[in-house]
Design a protein around this motif. Sequence first.
Motif, PDB file in Angstrom:
ATOM      1  N   GLU A  66     -12.749  -2.337  20.151  1.00  0.00           N
ATOM      2  CA  GLU A  66     -11.490  -2.297  19.409  1.00  0.00           C
ATOM      3  C   GLU A  66     -11.639  -1.963  17.929  1.00  0.00           C
ATOM      4  O   GLU A  66     -10.661  -1.607  17.277  1.00  0.00           O
ATOM      5  N   SER A  67     -12.846  -2.101  17.384  1.00  0.00           N
ATOM      6  CA  SER A  67     -12.985  -1.829  15.952  1.00  0.00           C
ATOM      7  C   SER A  67     -14.412  -1.452  15.602  1.00  0.00           C
ATOM      8  O   SER A  67     -15.359  -1.810  16.303  1.00  0.00           O
ATOM      9  N   LEU A  68     -14.549  -0.723  14.489  1.00  0.00           N
ATOM     10  CA  LEU A  68     -15.855  -0.422  13.923  1.00  0.00           C
ATOM     11  C   LEU A  68     -16.279  -1.576  13.016  1.00  0.00           C
ATOM     12  O   LEU A  68     -15.442  -2.352  12.551  1.00  0.00           O
ATOM     13  N   ASN A  69     -17.572  -1.666  12.757  1.00  0.00           N
ATOM     14  CA  ASN A  69     -18.019  -2.577  11.710  1.00  0.00           C
ATOM     15  C   ASN A  69     -17.369  -2.145  10.399  1.00  0.00           C
ATOM     16  O   ASN A  69     -17.268  -0.948  10.109  1.00  0.00           O
ATOM     17  N   VAL A  70     -16.919  -3.108   9.601  1.00  0.00           N
ATOM     18  CA  VAL A  70     -16.164  -2.778   8.390  1.00  0.00           C
ATOM     19  C   VAL A  70     -16.994  -1.957   7.407  1.00  0.00           C
ATOM     20  O   VAL A  70     -16.450  -1.122   6.668  1.00  0.00           O
ATOM     21  N   SER A  71     -18.310  -2.145   7.404  1.00  0.00           N
ATOM     22  CA  SER A  71     -19.135  -1.356   6.486  1.00  0.00           C
ATOM     23  C   SER A  71     -19.169   0.111   6.905  1.00  0.00           C
ATOM     24  O   SER A  71     -19.219   1.012   6.062  1.00  0.00           O
ATOM     25  N   VAL A  72     -19.112   0.358   8.215  1.00  0.00           N
ATOM     26  CA  VAL A  72     -19.059   1.735   8.719  1.00  0.00           C
ATOM     27  C   VAL A  72     -17.699   2.353   8.382  1.00  0.00           C
ATOM     28  O   VAL A  72     -17.612   3.496   7.917  1.00  0.00           O
ATOM     29  N   ALA A 126       0.843  -1.204   0.000  1.00  0.00           N
ATOM     30  CA  ALA A 126       0.000   0.000   0.000  1.00  0.00           C
ATOM     31  C   ALA A 126       0.874   1.248   0.000  1.00  0.00           C
ATOM     32  O   ALA A 126       1.948   1.275   0.601  1.00  0.00           O
ATOM     33  N   ASP A 127       0.415   2.289  -0.676  1.00  0.00           N
ATOM     34  CA  ASP A 127       1.163   3.548  -0.731  1.00  0.00           C
ATOM     35  C   ASP A 127       1.007   4.357   0.552  1.00  0.00           C
ATOM     36  O   ASP A 127       1.907   5.107   0.939  1.00  0.00           O
ATOM     37  N   GLU A 128      -0.139   4.207   1.189  1.00  0.00           N
ATOM     38  CA  GLU A 128      -0.414   4.991   2.394  1.00  0.00           C
ATOM     39  C   GLU A 128      -1.306   4.169   3.314  1.00  0.00           C
ATOM     40  O   GLU A 128      -2.233   3.505   2.858  1.00  0.00           O
ATOM     41  N   LYS A 129      -1.006   4.199   4.611  1.00  0.00           N
ATOM     42  CA  LYS A 129      -1.814   3.484   5.601  1.00  0.00           C
ATOM     43  C   LYS A 129      -2.497   4.513   6.496  1.00  0.00           C
ATOM     44  O   LYS A 129      -1.846   5.414   7.019  1.00  0.00           O
ATOM     45  N   LEU A 130      -3.806   4.353   6.671  1.00  0.00           N
ATOM     46  CA  LEU A 130      -4.599   5.329   7.414  1.00  0.00           C
ATOM     47  C   LEU A 130      -5.474   4.620   8.441  1.00  0.00           C
ATOM     48  O   LEU A 130      -5.958   3.518   8.195  1.00  0.00           O
ATOM     49  N   LYS A 131      -5.670   5.276   9.579  1.00  0.00           N
ATOM     50  CA  LYS A 131      -6.515   4.679  10.615  1.00  0.00           C
ATOM     51  C   LYS A 131      -7.692   5.590  10.944  1.00  0.00           C
ATOM     52  O   LYS A 131      -7.633   6.811  10.761  1.00  0.00           O
ATOM     53  N   ILE A 132      -8.753   4.964  11.415  1.00  0.00           N
ATOM     54  CA  ILE A 132      -9.910   5.695  11.923  1.00  0.00           C
ATOM     55  C   ILE A 132      -9.785   5.696  13.441  1.00  0.00           C
ATOM     56  O   ILE A 132      -9.708   4.627  14.056  1.00  0.00           O
ATOM     57  N   PRO A 133      -9.716   6.858  14.078  1.00  0.00           N
ATOM     58  CA  PRO A 133      -9.492   6.886  15.531  1.00  0.00           C
ATOM     59  C   PRO A 133     -10.650   6.262  16.307  1.00  0.00           C
ATOM     60  O   PRO A 133     -11.816   6.482  15.978  1.00  0.00           O
ATOM     61  N   LEU A 134     -10.312   5.473  17.307  1.00  0.00           N
ATOM     62  CA  LEU A 134     -11.298   4.834  18.177  1.00  0.00           C
ATOM     63  C   LEU A 134     -11.089   5.357  19.593  1.00  0.00           C
ATOM     64  O   LEU A 134     -10.011   5.191  20.163  1.00  0.00           O
ATOM     65  N   LEU A 135     -12.105   5.981  20.154  1.00  0.00           N
ATOM     66  CA  LEU A 135     -11.959   6.649  21.444  1.00  0.00           C
ATOM     67  C   LEU A 135     -12.650   5.909  22.584  1.00  0.00           C
ATOM     68  O   LEU A 135     -12.518   6.295  23.746  1.00  0.00           O
TER      69      LEU A 135
END
Length: 244
Positions: free
Chosen positions: A224-230, A211-220
């Motif tokens: 531990e994780s969001l549903n993948v569709s979200v 991958a050229d760039e790796k990005l995360k969605i912050p979890l507060l």
Amino acid sequence: METDEYIYGTRAVIEAINKGKTVERVFIKTGLQNELIHELISLVKEHEIAAQFVPIEKINRITRKNHQGVLAFVSPIEYTNIEVLLPTVFETGKDPLLLVLDQITDVRNFGAIARSAECAGVDAIIIPEKGMARIGADAIKTSAGALHHVPVCKVKSLTKTIHFLQESGIAILASTEKADSVYTSGNFNRPVAIVMGSEESGISEAVLKIADEKLKIPLLGNIESLNVSVSAALMIYEAVRQRS
């Protein structure tokens, strides 16, 4: 004979393949041997269709009708070749927005992702031949019909396809909790392919590595994780926001 999701009977399956129907997988009763079966096996090999010899009970669980020990799953959609589609998107003058799904096996998640993708104007969804939710009636229903509108490209190798995309000028942005950068800091205002992985194992290492760039969605919170569709909807609509 044929339903919306499968065809049963040796001659019916042979005829479907010869007529160009999108047959995804064939079940053949273990030990079944005759001239028609040999013809079917040759066709399956010629068209590179996944085939599996299975106990008769497995076929009976799907249908009790006169299947003759042969059942084939058919796709309700026509797949698109990404190598043919991509140049046509570039020709419109638009920066392509693609979605690559890696190991998404839950049908409802896949349908929900497709719905978000279609609503956001994603140009194509790219999926692997193996290790992916099957596109059937449940996926179509969950997508609210979106799978009839957004092109779906099924490929043998995600890594080879990603290399092709990169060579074509597409930046590969992977959504992963292993990233340091937040997804809103990513540059979506260019030709991009967003990669989403399963909730259980995420994106495969082979794909993540290129991958050229790796990005995360912050979890507060504590989960531990969001549903993948979200997560997919957030990533896709970040691209829409930046391009607006």
